[in-house]
Design a protein around this motif. Structure first.
Motif, PDB file in Angstrom:
ATOM      1  N   GLU A  31       0.866  -1.184   0.000  1.00  0.00           N
ATOM      2  CA  GLU A  31       0.000   0.000   0.000  1.00  0.00           C
ATOM      3  C   GLU A  31       0.900   1.230   0.000  1.00  0.00           C
ATOM      4  N   TYR A  32       0.884   1.923  -1.110  1.00  0.00           N
ATOM      5  CA  TYR A  32       1.770   3.079  -1.279  1.00  0.00           C
ATOM      6  C   TYR A  32       1.020   4.341  -0.886  1.00  0.00           C
ATOM      7  N   GLN A  33       1.539   5.043   0.147  1.00  0.00           N
ATOM      8  CA  GLN A  33       0.907   6.266   0.632  1.00  0.00           C
ATOM      9  C   GLN A  33       1.323   7.450  -0.233  1.00  0.00           C
ATOM     10  N   LEU A  34       0.339   8.199  -0.720  1.00  0.00           N
ATOM     11  CA  LEU A  34       0.626   9.404  -1.490  1.00  0.00           C
ATOM     12  C   LEU A  34       0.904  10.554  -0.558  1.00  0.00           C
ATOM     13  N   ASP A  35       1.733  11.479  -1.001  1.00  0.00           N
ATOM     14  CA  ASP A  35       2.054  12.655  -0.203  1.00  0.00           C
ATOM     15  C   ASP A  35       0.796  13.513  -0.084  1.00  0.00           C
ATOM     16  N   PRO A  36       0.334  13.778   1.155  1.00  0.00           N
ATOM     17  CA  PRO A  36      -0.931  14.539   1.282  1.00  0.00           C
ATOM     18  C   PRO A  36      -0.807  15.989   0.823  1.00  0.00           C
ATOM     19  N   LYS A  37       0.430  16.506   0.841  1.00  0.00           N
ATOM     20  CA  LYS A  37       0.594  17.914   0.444  1.00  0.00           C
ATOM     21  C   LYS A  37       0.635  18.032  -1.084  1.00  0.00           C
ATOM     22  N   THR A  38       1.579  17.333  -1.682  1.00  0.00           N
ATOM     23  CA  THR A  38       1.748  17.471  -3.133  1.00  0.00           C
ATOM     24  C   THR A  38       0.805  16.560  -3.920  1.00  0.00           C
ATOM     25  N   LYS A  39       0.442  15.409  -3.292  1.00  0.00           N
ATOM     26  CA  LYS A  39      -0.392  14.399  -3.941  1.00  0.00           C
ATOM     27  C   LYS A  39       0.181  13.963  -5.292  1.00  0.00           C
ATOM     28  N   GLU A  40       1.518  13.923  -5.307  1.00  0.00           N
ATOM     29  CA  GLU A  40       2.172  13.496  -6.542  1.00  0.00           C
ATOM     30  C   GLU A  40       2.055  11.988  -6.704  1.00  0.00           C
ATOM     31  N   LEU A  41       1.683  11.581  -7.876  1.00  0.00           N
ATOM     32  CA  LEU A  41       1.591  10.152  -8.190  1.00  0.00           C
ATOM     33  C   LEU A  41       2.973   9.618  -8.565  1.00  0.00           C
ATOM     34  N   PRO A  42       3.219   8.348  -8.354  1.00  0.00           N
ATOM     35  CA  PRO A  42       4.530   7.786  -8.728  1.00  0.00           C
ATOM     36  C   PRO A  42       4.732   7.843 -10.242  1.00  0.00           C
ATOM     37  N   HIS A  43       6.001   7.805 -10.629  1.00  0.00           N
ATOM     38  CA  HIS A  43       6.339   7.866 -12.062  1.00  0.00           C
ATOM     39  C   HIS A  43       5.824   6.629 -12.776  1.00  0.00           C
ATOM     40  N   LEU A  44       5.248   6.866 -13.959  1.00  0.00           N
ATOM     41  CA  LEU A  44       4.803   5.748 -14.787  1.00  0.00           C
ATOM     42  C   LEU A  44       5.987   5.107 -15.498  1.00  0.00           C
ATOM     43  N   ARG A  45       5.861   3.815 -15.716  1.00  0.00           N
ATOM     44  CA  ARG A  45       6.923   3.077 -16.394  1.00  0.00           C
ATOM     45  C   ARG A  45       6.636   3.021 -17.895  1.00  0.00           C
ATOM     46  N   ASN A  46       7.702   3.127 -18.691  1.00  0.00           N
ATOM     47  CA  ASN A  46       7.559   3.095 -20.143  1.00  0.00           C
ATOM     48  C   ASN A  46       7.172   1.698 -20.613  1.00  0.00           C
ATOM     49  N   PRO A  47       6.527   1.609 -21.791  1.00  0.00           N
ATOM     50  CA  PRO A  47       6.253   0.273 -22.351  1.00  0.00           C
ATOM     51  C   PRO A  47       7.555  -0.483 -22.607  1.00  0.00           C
ATOM     52  N   ASP A  48       7.438  -1.800 -22.595  1.00  0.00           N
ATOM     53  CA  ASP A  48       8.642  -2.612 -22.743  1.00  0.00           C
ATOM     54  C   ASP A  48       9.338  -2.398 -24.078  1.00  0.00           C
ATOM     55  N   ILE A  49       8.576  -2.056 -25.120  1.00  0.00           N
ATOM     56  CA  ILE A  49       9.216  -1.883 -26.431  1.00  0.00           C
ATOM     57  C   ILE A  49      10.089  -0.643 -26.474  1.00  0.00           C
ATOM     58  N   LEU A  50       9.901   0.280 -25.524  1.00  0.00           N
ATOM     59  CA  LEU A  50      10.740   1.473 -25.487  1.00  0.00           C
ATOM     60  C   LEU A  50      11.956   1.289 -24.597  1.00  0.00           C
ATOM     61  N   VAL A  51      11.974   0.224 -23.817  1.00  0.00           N
ATOM     62  CA  VAL A  51      13.096  -0.001 -22.909  1.00  0.00           C
ATOM     63  C   VAL A  51      14.304  -0.440 -23.724  1.00  0.00           C
ATOM     64  N   GLY A  52      15.461   0.130 -23.408  1.00  0.00           N
ATOM     65  CA  GLY A  52      16.677  -0.214 -24.126  1.00  0.00           C
ATOM     66  C   GLY A  52      16.908   0.634 -25.348  1.00  0.00           C
ATOM     67  N   GLU A  53      16.233   1.780 -25.453  1.00  0.00           N
ATOM     68  CA  GLU A  53      16.385   2.632 -26.623  1.00  0.00           C
ATOM     69  C   GLU A  53      17.777   3.265 -26.660  1.00  0.00           C
ATOM     70  N   ASN A  54      18.219   3.576 -27.890  1.00  0.00           N
ATOM     71  CA  ASN A  54      19.525   4.218 -28.061  1.00  0.00           C
ATOM     72  C   ASN A  54      19.565   5.611 -27.475  1.00  0.00           C
ATOM     73  N   ASP A  55      18.433   6.318 -27.550  1.00  0.00           N
ATOM     74  CA  ASP A  55      18.366   7.706 -27.083  1.00  0.00           C
ATOM     75  C   ASP A  55      17.355   7.779 -25.962  1.00  0.00           C
ATOM     76  N   LEU A  56      17.788   8.321 -24.820  1.00  0.00           N
ATOM     77  CA  LEU A  56      16.885   8.417 -23.678  1.00  0.00           C
ATOM     78  C   LEU A  56      15.720   9.354 -23.954  1.00  0.00           C
ATOM     79  N   THR A  57      15.932  10.327 -24.840  1.00  0.00           N
ATOM     80  CA  THR A  57      14.842  11.249 -25.142  1.00  0.00           C
ATOM     81  C   THR A  57      13.749  10.593 -25.969  1.00  0.00           C
ATOM     82  N   ALA A  58      13.973   9.376 -26.458  1.00  0.00           N
ATOM     83  CA  ALA A  58      12.935   8.659 -27.187  1.00  0.00           C
ATOM     84  C   ALA A  58      11.930   8.018 -26.242  1.00  0.00           C
TER      85      ALA A  58
END
Length: 1828
Positions: free
Chosen positions: A49-76
């Motif tokens: 159970e992941y507690q969200l910050d009550p002040k910022t209420k920022e959600l955790p970072h989403l993970r990229n699809p697997d087909i994008l993992v290992g790309e030559n350019d991080l900006t892709a």
């Protein structure tokens, strides 16, 4: 679309983790706004159970699809944040073993701590000329981009390499410089690029050291400017250094080392040249033993010392300067061992005659007492006076260390200056590329002044980096004309102001250093008072008053104030410096000369040059006394100035960034520590780049790529002709928030996360389509299964019912059969019982009857034997009685006769005593004697007859005796046998009695035996059955063994065949390697030859003084003339001077075989010269004697000389030809080392004897014929001359006139030399005639000797015949006569055959010379007047001719040779000739001209024409060598010319395919085998040039057509490309496709066919083309991760199939071209096969036989799924592949050699075209030649 909508069930997110920094989790339910807790499922299986910050209420970072993992350019990546960057780097580094990754404009390089095969020259060639986004990330790609932008934009470039210690900065900078050195080359012969690379070992030895983090850590920063000229070739370099860590010279922490150079010196101390330095082990010196780790594992300091010295020599640092440098360094080590003893608290002293100080003073050349004094004292100067003050021990130690540091720093600067001087170029620099290798952001437990300066420099660099990234981002938006707002990014200007502004940290530090009693504590208090609570970036530690904290861009760093002032001052006692300046060692004062004006160690202009675009810094106005203070500048002030100058330089260039990351602190290979990586990513600015990119529109797609990727989201009605409008319409429907994307001119810009949303929609659409397809397929499969089951059920029912019916029928049949069986069985039992009884009765009867018959037989036998015994006994008794009676009778007779004889004896004795008896006896004695004499004679005769008879009788007697003896022996044997038989009879009788007794026992035992027999029979039957079973088993085993034997035999046969095939292949490979080596040498020779020609042209242009009338021949021409010469001795001697002069004018390396041939030829000429000189000396006297005879007949002198000259020329040509043939035979014999080769009867010996015989016969015949014909010619010339002309050509007056005409002395000398040579040749001719006469006399003597022997033999035979009887004598004489006539007949037949051959040869020669004489008569008749003809009639020579009977020759004049070559070669246009005329026409024309020169026996003309032809072809290829048609045309014609020379050479091997007419056209006078070799070499060079031309044409097409273009539309999906745009896979107008390659191949093939190129040669060219296509495609595939996918494998296989189809259409499948594509085919198959289980690994290992292990592993590592339905290759599977392939012995090289050229062969291809039918078209402009 709102970001919160993406947080649905099964969405994957990143959550913080203290150990792994970031951990992946999956949502268990959808997120709704207002939720405070997220239910997550971790990858290890736990729920959280992941507690969200009550002040910022920022959600955790989403993970990229697997087909994008290992790309030559991080900006892709769709989601740009820290965990995504970290995960992408980890996957690439750990799973794919890829150490380089792009992050926008930054190249992130992770140190693998392992040597990787990705830096070879083949990799450099692969990246050269490529766009940065087209290939996988690499340091070479950054270097190529910098090099390309410098050439394209005419702007200087900089490559900034940064990172912390141990991250690999130095190695990255080194590889970048190596790339420039390899790609650009140097503009001069000095090999500047080697010098640039050689500076690395020197700087590493004096500036690198081992630290706890890195074994080769750079302890200084450097900026190397590599200068280029206008052609962008390296001309020089310049180096600037920054902030050398001098404190390391005197102190090293635990497990660290001093600078490498000190340990290298100690390791080399035993060298003779280092004995004077008095060094030892590193543990013996205080400055090298403090770290306790003097040795680096895997590093040999002695070898590194040798490399350092070699690099110094390469850079031009003399040996004396090197030894001087080592002397100073050794002095520093000895200075560190100087010890001090305290006298009191304020003074100290050095022990007397202190050895370390003595050695230091000796090495430095300074006075011992003076240095000893100033090490323990210092001078204090006040305004009024100066006095000397002793110092304490601690102060003395610090002063000693400060002196050592100062000396080392000066030496370091001196070496840098000399390196810059060596790299400086006199040529004007056009542009440069700077490589900055500087320390990264550092933070330790204790941070001091060095870390402060380093972090200050990184703040400046980070500011420049942020500005550059921001600038590029905004430029991209403006270029695409999209609205944009100012992006907020971190600006570190406040931190820089805190450090360098007025009253900043550096200012306060400098001010405190000027204070007399300034300390670190007072400086810290000033800092607190000035900045604490006033600047947010400055803080004070809670528990310390001697430290401060600065908030840098990367992290907070706490600095300890202790030592700041001392290090900033860098104080050295001036008196110690003065002592060193007064040194007798010349090099030491150089380090300190003009110290006040000397440039600081970090000065930017240490080489005295100003960079191209550097902004000049205005100097401040000086004041009196300023120079005295200038050298007192603090280290901080110097560093700030040099840093400002560096930033000006960087701002004036285009920067390229390389960020080096250290993956772990333990130097483990391919081990990734997330915590350390995140620290460095934050420090080096990579995350800041990501943040800036994420703030705008990080994802960018071209309209075509977007349409291709997301076509599945569009309906058919949405697709318009305008791709841009189509994309706009679709996006408005898919993404409602228009702020999430923008439309540019050529691209679509997306906010972060939008591409992931589109990928989700695409995946959902594909998933729905997959479900529909699965539903339909499953329904179809189930229906098919139901129908199959229904059909099966009906079939089963049918078979069951049939089975039941068959069972009932079987029951009925069995019932009836049982009744029948019972009937027959009962009958059988009764019959068997009856038969048993009957058989028993018959047996009893038979036994009884047999017993009675045997008894009766025995009785008869006994009676018969008794009768025989009685007969024998009675006969024996009768013979015994008879013998006894006979002996008695004989005894009685003997007794009676003895008695009578005694009585007669007495009477005779009485008569002998009386005289009367004697008288009676003597009467008539004489008559009786005569009679007795006659009787004796008769008796003698009778005796002889009797003796003969006796002899015959003895022979008969002996034979009879032998016969009787044998009969006697036989009788004796029979007697013995009879005796034995008698004994046997007795014994048999005894045995009969015994047998009777035994019979009774036998009967009693019979019953028991019968019982046993029954039992035995049963046992035997059982045993037989067992044996039968065993026999069956043995038979089966035998069959199995036989089958195995057959299989083994087959296997052995197959193995032997495989071995034979492998050995054959190996031999073929060896042959190809040898051909390749030879052709590479030939290529290198041609390259050097072209280079020589270019240099010669440049020299001609530079000198610009043309020499009239003098033309130098080509180098190949000269070599050809020296190697392949067919001229006479005079021509050779005339050609010698230019040959001897030419090598001095050029220094091109020749082929070794050519050199050896030339050397051999020179030796032969010298020997011939010496022999001719000796003959000249011997013949001078004969010449004087013959002079008188010549004066007696002056009128005949001219004719004789003419005759002699003609005879000499003829014999010279014949002699030359014979020499060539004899040399060839000697060469062929000398090449074979076996002794039996040269033995009589061997093939070589027979060839030699046959050739010598034929040559000698032909020589004799031609001598006589030529002499006769030319004598007639001479007589005709004399007859034509006027009668009153009595002058001869030897007349003195004519000679005087000729001499007067020769105005030039050189001509007189040349004429004299010619006459002298003529005399020598005449004398040699006379000598040869003398030798021939002597040989003839010797032959006659031998003939006489043989006749004598024959005569003796005849006499012996005659004597033998006289002794024989008449009949035998007649027979022997007849036999002898027959033998003699037979031998004579055989000899006459041989002579007849020889004469027939001679007649045939004479007829041919007569025709030739008659034709020559006829031509001469025609020429002479034109110059003779009719009166002369009437006065002197001559006898004409009638020569028959056939009208219009052409001989296949072309005649031209000598002066028309240049015109012929010009029109036929130099100015000929291949296209017109290839289309309109027969293929190979120029080759046929040239050969027909050569034939005519051969017909005329003009060796000079032959040589001149062939040499001009070869040189002209080379000129054409040099001028138009880039035109495929030209190169192909002349390759075809050169091969045809070569085939003509072979076909008409007269050799049997080449003549067997000719017609009889073609055989008549063979060359008669010259053997051009050596010129054939020259033409073959020329053809090889043309072939290699053809390969280079087609390679240059195909190279741009291959990658685009074979890899990038989608031949099968819609198979491969396009993935996001990031900032580094790759080449589009969609075909535009200017993009090459597979059809482009096929069209080009068709063009090549049609051109070669039009030119008449040999089919075998076309196959070799096609094979080479396909190899280039396969190699280039595979190399790009191995270097491009985006191309390694399943769909791309399908595309490649389809493209390869199209190429194979092209081969089938052209009938070239057997050319070997398909085999060259095998590595590419297997790589494509590897992309498509299953890659999971062990069986898959086994299949891959067996399938990929043409790929190396490195290539297989690389493809598996690079394999990237394009869609979510594909899976990545697991690490365990790759390791399984590596284990299975570890025993494979293949090359470790990753890439194929795309420049490899297969060795070419030219199979003989005779022409069926008749030479006499060839017509010369008028379009060629060859009207000056005529057909003969």
């Amino acid at each position: 679309m709102a970001a919160s909508e993406l947080y649905t069930k099964f969405a994957r997110v990143w959550i913080p983790d203290p150990e792994e920094v970031w951990k992946s989790a999956e949502l268990l339910k959808d997120y709704k706004p207002g939720d405070k807790v997220l239910l997550l499922h971790l990858e290890e299986g736990k729920d959280l159970e992941y507690q969200l910050d009550p002040k910022t209420k920022e959600l955790p970072h989403l993970r990229n699809p697997d087909i994008l993992v290992g790309e030559n350019d991080l900006t892709a990546l769709s989601y740009l944040h820290e965990p995504a960057v970290l995960h992408n780097l980890r996957v690439r580094f750990i799973d794919s073993k890829l150490i380089y990754t792009y992050c926008g404009i930054v190249l992130v390089a992770i140190n693998p701590y392992e040597q990787l095969p990705i830096y070879g020259e083949d990799i450099i060639n692969a990246y050269s000329g490529q766009n940065m986004g087209d290939m996988d990330p690499h340091i070479f790609a950054v270097a190529e981009e910098a090099y390309k932008q410098m050439a394209r934009d005419e702007r200087n470039q900089s490559i900034i390499v940064s990172g912390e210690s141990g991250a690999g900065k130095t190695v990255s900078a080194k590889y970048a410089m190596r790339y420039f050195a390899t790609v650009s080359g140097s503009a001069s012969e000095a090999n500047v690029e080697e010098k640039v690379l050689a500076s690395n070992p020197i700087m590493e030895s004096i500036g690198n050291a081992k630290t706890t983090r890195n074994d080769n850590s750079s302890r200084f920063g450097k900026y190397i400017e590599i200068g280029f000229d206008k052609r962008y070739r390296i001309i020089g370099a310049n180096m600037r250094t920054y902030l050398l860590e001098k404190s390391r010279v005197v102190f090293q922490a635990e497990e660290e080392r001093n600078y490498h150079i000190f340990y290298q010196l100690c390791a080399s101390a035993k060298l003779p040249e280092f004995q004077m330095l008095r060094l030892g082990n590193a543990d013996d010196f205080h400055y090298t033993k403090q770290g306790g780790s003097p040795v680096i594992e895997g590093v040999d300091d002695a070898k590194e010392m040798a490399h350092t010295r070699q690099a110094c020599s390469l850079l031009g640092i003399s040996e004396s300067y090197q030894m001087g440098t080592f002397r100073i360094l050794a002095g520093i080590l000895h200075l560190g061992n100087v010890g001090f003893a305290s006298r009191d608290s304020d003074s100290c002293t050095i022990p007397p005659k202190h050895e370390p100080l003595t050695i230091f003073c000796d090495l430095m050349g300074v006075d011992y007492e003076e240095m000893c004094h100033w090490l323990c004292h210092r001078k204090l100067a006040t305004a009024t006076e100066t006095y000397i003050k002793p110092i304490s021990k601690l102060q003395a130690i610090n002063a000693r260390d400060a002196l050592a540091k100062h000396i080392y720093a000066k030496l370091f600067n001196w070496i840098v200056d000399h390196v810059n001087q060596a790299l400086h170029s006199a040529v004007k620099q056009h542009s440069f590329i700077g490589v900055l290798d500087i320390y990264g952001f550092e933070t330790f437990e204790i941070n001091s002044f060095e870390q402060f300066c380093i972090n200050y420099a990184n703040e400046k660099l980070q500011q420049q980096f942020n500005m550059h990234v921001f600038k590029l981002e905004q430029e991209e938006y403006m270029k695409e004309q999209i609205p944009w707002t100012l992006i907020d990014f971190y600006d570190n200007q406040p931190c820089i102001n805190l450090i360098e502004s007025k009253m900043g940290i550096l200012d306060l530090l400098d001010e405190e250093c000027k204070m007399p009693k300034g300390t670190d504590d007072t400086w810290a208090q000033k800092l607190y008072n000035t900045h604490l609570n006033k600047c947010a970036l400055f803080e004070k530690p809670r528990l310390s008053n001697k430290a401060f904290i600065i908030q840098h861009f990367a992290d907070k760093v706490e600095y300890q104030c202790e030592g700041f002032l001392e290090k900033n001052k860098d104080t050295v006692f001036e008196e110690q410096i003065k002592v060193l300046k007064s040194s007798k060692f010349k090099m030491l004062p150089e380090l300190f000369q003009d110290d006040e004006k000397a440039i600081s160690p970090t000065s930017a202009t240490s080489s005295g040059r100003t960079p191209l675009t550097r902004v000049p810094v205005k100097p401040t106005k000086g004041r009196p006394g300023q120079m005295a203070k200038e050298h007192k500048k603090t280290v901080g002030h110097q560093f700030r100035n040099s840093l400002h100058l560096l930033m000006e330089t960087l701002n004036a260039t285009t920067p390229h960034y390389v960020r080096c990351i250290k993956p772990n602190d333990f130097k483990f290979p391919f081990t990734f520590d997330e915590k350390r990586a995140v620290q460095q990513l934050r420090a080096c600015g990579v995350l800041e780049t990501i943040r800036i990119s994420a703030a705008g529109f990080p994802s960018r797609w071209t309209y075509q790529e977007f349409f291709s990727r997301y076509r599945v989201l569009m309906k058919q009605k949405d697709v318009l002709g305008d791709r841009k409008q189509t994309c706009k319409n679709v996006l408005e429907k898919l993404i409602l928030d228009k702020d999430k994307y923008q439309f540019g001119k050529t691209k679509i810009f997306f906010r972060a996360g939008q591409v992931a949303y589109l990928e989700k929609l695409r995946a959902d659409k594909l998933r729905a389509a997959c479900i529909r397809i699965q539903k339909t397929i499953r329904g179809w499969l189930l229906r098919k299964k139901y129908l199959r089951m229904q059909k099966a059920a009906i079939t089963v029912q049918r078979y069951v019912r049939g089975y039941q019916a068959r069972c009932y029928a079987t029951f009925l049949r069995r019932t009836k059969a049982a009744t029948t069986v019972q009937k027959y069985w009962r009958m059988y039992v009764v019959r068997r019982r009856y038969k048993v009884r009957r058989a028993a009765t018959v047996v009893l009867q038979s036994y009884l009857r047999g017993y009675l018959a045997r008894n009766r037989y025995r009785k008869i036998l006994r009676e018969h034997k008794a009768v025989i015994i009685q007969k024998r006994v009675r006969g024996w008794l009768a013979r015994k009685h008879y013998k006894r009676s006979m002996r008695a009778v004989i005894y009685l007779q003997c007794c009676f006769r003895r008695m009578m004889a005694k009585r007669e004896l007495k009477k005779l004795k009485i008569e002998a005593r009386s005289v009367e008896r004697y008288k009676k006896l003597h009467i008539g004695m004489e008559n009786k004697i005569m009679q007795l004499q006659r009787k004796v004679d008769e008796q003698n005769k009778d005796y002889k007859c009797l003796m003969e008879k006796l002899t015959n009788l003895e022979g008969a007697y002996n034979s009879e005796t032998e016969k009787l003896r044998s009969d006697l022996e036989r009788l004796q044997l029979s007697e013995e046998e009879a005796k034995i038989a008698t004994g046997r009879v007795l014994s048999l009788q005894e045995e009969i009695a015994k047998l009777r007794k035994d019979l009774e026992q036998t009967r009693s035992e019979k019953k028991s035996i019968e019982e046993r027999a029954d039992r035995y029979k049963q046992e035997t039957e059982q045993l037989v059955s067992n044996l039968k079973e065993e026999n069956t088993l043995l038979k089966q085993e035998k069959e199995i063994l036989n089958h195995r034997i057959v299989e083994q035999a087959k296997e052995m046969t197959e193995t032997m065949e495989k071995k034979l095939v492998e050995e054959t292949k190996q031999l073929e490979l060896d042959l190809n390697d040898e051909r390749l080596r030879y052709q590479n040498l030939l290529n290198e020779f041609s390259r050097l030859e072209e280079r020589y020609d270019d240099l010669k042209e440049e020299m001609t242009l530079i000198v610009n003084v043309p020499k009239p009338g003098h033309r130098r021949t080509d180098s190949t021409h000269s070599s050809n003339e020296s190697e392949y010469t067919f001229s006479s001795e005079i021509a050779e001697t005339e050609d010698i001077p230019p040959r001897t002069e030419e090598p001095s004018e050029r220094k091109v390396p020749l082929d070794m075989s050519l050199f050896l041939k030339l050397q051999k030829r020179v030796t032969e000429l010298e020997q011939e010269k010496q022999a001719m000189q000796d003959e000249l000396d011997r013949k001078e006297e004969q010449a004087l004697r013959s002079k008188a005879k010549e004066e007696e007949r002056p009128q005949m002198r001219g004719a004789e000389l003419e005759y002699e000259s003609l005879k000499r020329q003829e014999l010279e040509s014949e002699n030359k030809k014979l020499k060539n043939e004899l040399n060839e035979l000697r060469k062929s014999l000398s090449e074979k080392s076996a002794p039996e080769v040269t033995a009589p009867g061997a093939p070589a010996y027979r060839v030699l004897m046959e050739q010598l015989t034929s040559v000698s016969e032909e020589l004799d015949v031609r001598k006589e014929e030529v002499l006769i014909l030319r004598s007639q010619l001479v007589s005709q010339k004399e007859a034509i001359q006027p009668k009153d002309d009595k002058n001869t050509m030897t007349d003195s007056t004519i000679l005087l006139e000729d001499v007067q005409k020769m105005k030039d002395k050189g001509e007189i000398a040349q004429a004299y030399i010619g006459l002298k040579e003529t005399n020598r040749l005449l004398e040699s001719q006379l000598q040869s005639q003398k030798r021939s006469h002597e040989s003839e006399a010797e032959a006659l003597r031998g003939e006489i000797q043989s006749l004598k022997e024959e005569n003796n033999r005849q006499q012996q035979l005659l004597a033998q015949n006289l002794q024989l009887p008449p009949e035998a004598r007649i027979e022997a004489s007849l036999q002898h006569e027959i033998t003699r006539l037979t031998n004579e007949n055989l000899d006459l037949m041989e002579q007849l055959e020889k004469q027939d051959k001679t007649v045939r040869k004479l007829k041919k020669q007569l025709k030739v010379f008659a034709k020559k004489i006829g031509e001469l008569e025609v020429g002479q008749m034109e110059n003779i007047s009719p009166g002369q003809i009437i006065d002197e009639p001559i006898r004409p020579v009638n020569i028959p001719r056939k009208e219009k009977d052409f001989q296949g020759m072309l005649e031209y004049k000598k002066e028309d040779e240049q015109k012929l070559v010009k029109n036929l070669i130099l100015e000929l246009k291949p296209r017109g000739v290839a289309v309109n005329l027969i293929p190979g026409l120029p080759a046929y024309i040239l050969f027909m001209c050569v034939r005519h020169a051969d017909y005329l026996n003009d060796d000079q003309k032959v040589r001149s024409l062939l040499t001009s032809t070869i040189n002209s072809i080379k000129k054409v290829l040099k001028k138009r060598g880039d035109d495929f048609e030209t190169v192909s045309f002349w390759l075809s014609n050169t091969c045809r010319f070569l085939h003509c020379l072979k076909q008409y050479s007269g050799e049997e091997g080449f003549m067997k395919h000719n017609t009889s007419r073609q055989n008549e056209h063979c060359l008669t006078n010259f053997d051009l085998a050596e010129y054939r070799q020259v033409l073959s070499d020329l053809a090889i060079q043309i072939y290699q040039q053809l390969v280079r031309v087609l390679e240059n044409i195909l190279q741009p097409m291959i990658v685009s057509g074979m890899l990038e273009h989608e031949t099968i539309q819609g198979v491969s999906g396009v993935k996001p490309t990031g900032l580094r745009k790759r080449t589009s896979s969609i075909a535009d107008e200017g993009t090459y496709t597979l059809d482009s390659i096929l069209r080009q191949l068709n063009s090549f093939h049609s051109v070669m066919c039009q030119h008449g190129m040999d089919p075998e040669l076309i196959k070799q060219v096609v094979k080479q083309m396909f190899y280039i296509v396969g190699a280039v495609t595979l190399n790009n595939l191995l270097l491009r991760k985006d191309m390694c996918s399943w769909s791309k494998g399908m595309q490649i296989r389809y493209n390869v199939s199209q190429l194979e189809e092209w081969l089938r259409d052209k009938n070239l499948m057997n050319s070997g071209a398909k085999e060259t594509l095998e590595p590419l085919i297997q790589a494509a198959q590897l992309l498509q096969v299953k890659k999971k289980a062990d069986d898959d690994a086994e299949a891959i290992c067996s399938m990929c036989s043409a790929l190396t292990t490195a290539q297989i592993v690389k493809v598996l590592n690079l394999y990237t799924p394009v869609n979510e339905f594909e899976e990545r290759v697991s690490i365990s599977f790759i390791r399984t592949i590596q284990l299975r392939l570890r025993d494979r012995k293949d090359s470790p090289q990753l890439l194929m050699d795309a420049k490899h050229i297969f060795p070419v062969t030219f199979p003989f291809n005779p022409s069926s075209l008749a030479l006499e039918t060839i017509q010369i078209p008028a379009s060629l402009g060859l009207g000056f030649i005529s057909r003969v």
